[in-house]
Enzyme design. Structure first.
Site, PDB file in Angstrom:
ATOM      1  N   ARG A 102     -10.599 -15.250 -10.956  1.00  0.00           N
ATOM      2  CA  ARG A 102     -11.834 -14.765 -11.569  1.00  0.00           C
ATOM      3  C   ARG A 102     -12.910 -15.832 -11.580  1.00  0.00           C
ATOM      4  O   ARG A 102     -12.628 -17.017 -11.726  1.00  0.00           O
ATOM      5  CB  ARG A 102     -11.554 -14.336 -13.000  1.00  0.00           C
ATOM      6  CG  ARG A 102     -12.791 -13.861 -13.744  1.00  0.00           C
ATOM      7  CD  ARG A 102     -12.457 -13.365 -15.111  1.00  0.00           C
ATOM      8  NE  ARG A 102     -12.679 -14.422 -16.098  1.00  0.00           N
ATOM      9  CZ  ARG A 102     -12.736 -14.199 -17.408  1.00  0.00           C
ATOM     10  NH1 ARG A 102     -12.560 -12.990 -17.897  1.00  0.00           N
ATOM     11  NH2 ARG A 102     -12.935 -15.186 -18.235  1.00  0.00           N
ATOM     12  N   CYS A 104     -16.615 -16.201 -13.761  1.00  0.00           N
ATOM     13  CA  CYS A 104     -17.395 -15.598 -14.842  1.00  0.00           C
ATOM     14  C   CYS A 104     -18.600 -16.483 -15.084  1.00  0.00           C
ATOM     15  O   CYS A 104     -18.440 -17.661 -15.410  1.00  0.00           O
ATOM     16  CB  CYS A 104     -16.561 -15.445 -16.106  1.00  0.00           C
ATOM     17  SG  CYS A 104     -17.412 -14.548 -17.424  1.00  0.00           S
TER      18      CYS A 104
END
Length: 124
Positions: A102, A104
């Site tokens: 991920r 972010c």
């Protein structure tokens, strides 16, 4: 060969793009924002409510493509305010239990002034 993914259970594309593309055994899903597909409007007053709707929209695209949250290998998450990181994570972790890779980041502004947007890559 590229196959487009489209479902009326997730928001329609609001520009010249597809909800998702399947290529070489992967789904590349466009970023989802908290638009209620039934009415085409942004829903949710706070990051928790908006993130929940984003995750539901992603789930519908995954389902239409024949995959699921468990097969997601990468997410990219955009937040309007990094102060929402903890509350966003609380929603995110309920859906992405396989803990995909991920990124972010906080951004200056998101479409329709929403609080979050998430895009995914999934194995089919």
């Amino acid at each position: 060969m590229l196959n487009k993914v489209a479902t009326d259970k997730a928001p329609a594309a609001i520009g010249p793009y597809s909800q998702g593309i399947i290529a070489n055994g992967f789904l590349f899903a466009s970023g989802q924002i908290p638009i209620d597909p039934a009415v085409g409007e942004v829903r949710g007053e706070n990051i928790t409510e908006q993130a929940e709707l984003v995750m539901k929209n992603i789930g519908e695209i995954l389902k239409e493509a024949g995959t699921s949250y468990e097969n997601v290998v990468k997410t990219t998450c955009f937040l309007a305010d990094m102060a929402d990181f903890g509350a966003f994570n609380a929603v995110y972790e309920k859906y992405f239990t396989g803990k995909p890779a991920r990124s972010c980041v906080a951004v200056k502004q998101l479409p329709k002034d929403v609080l979050c947007e998430v895009e995914v890559i999934s194995v089919i």
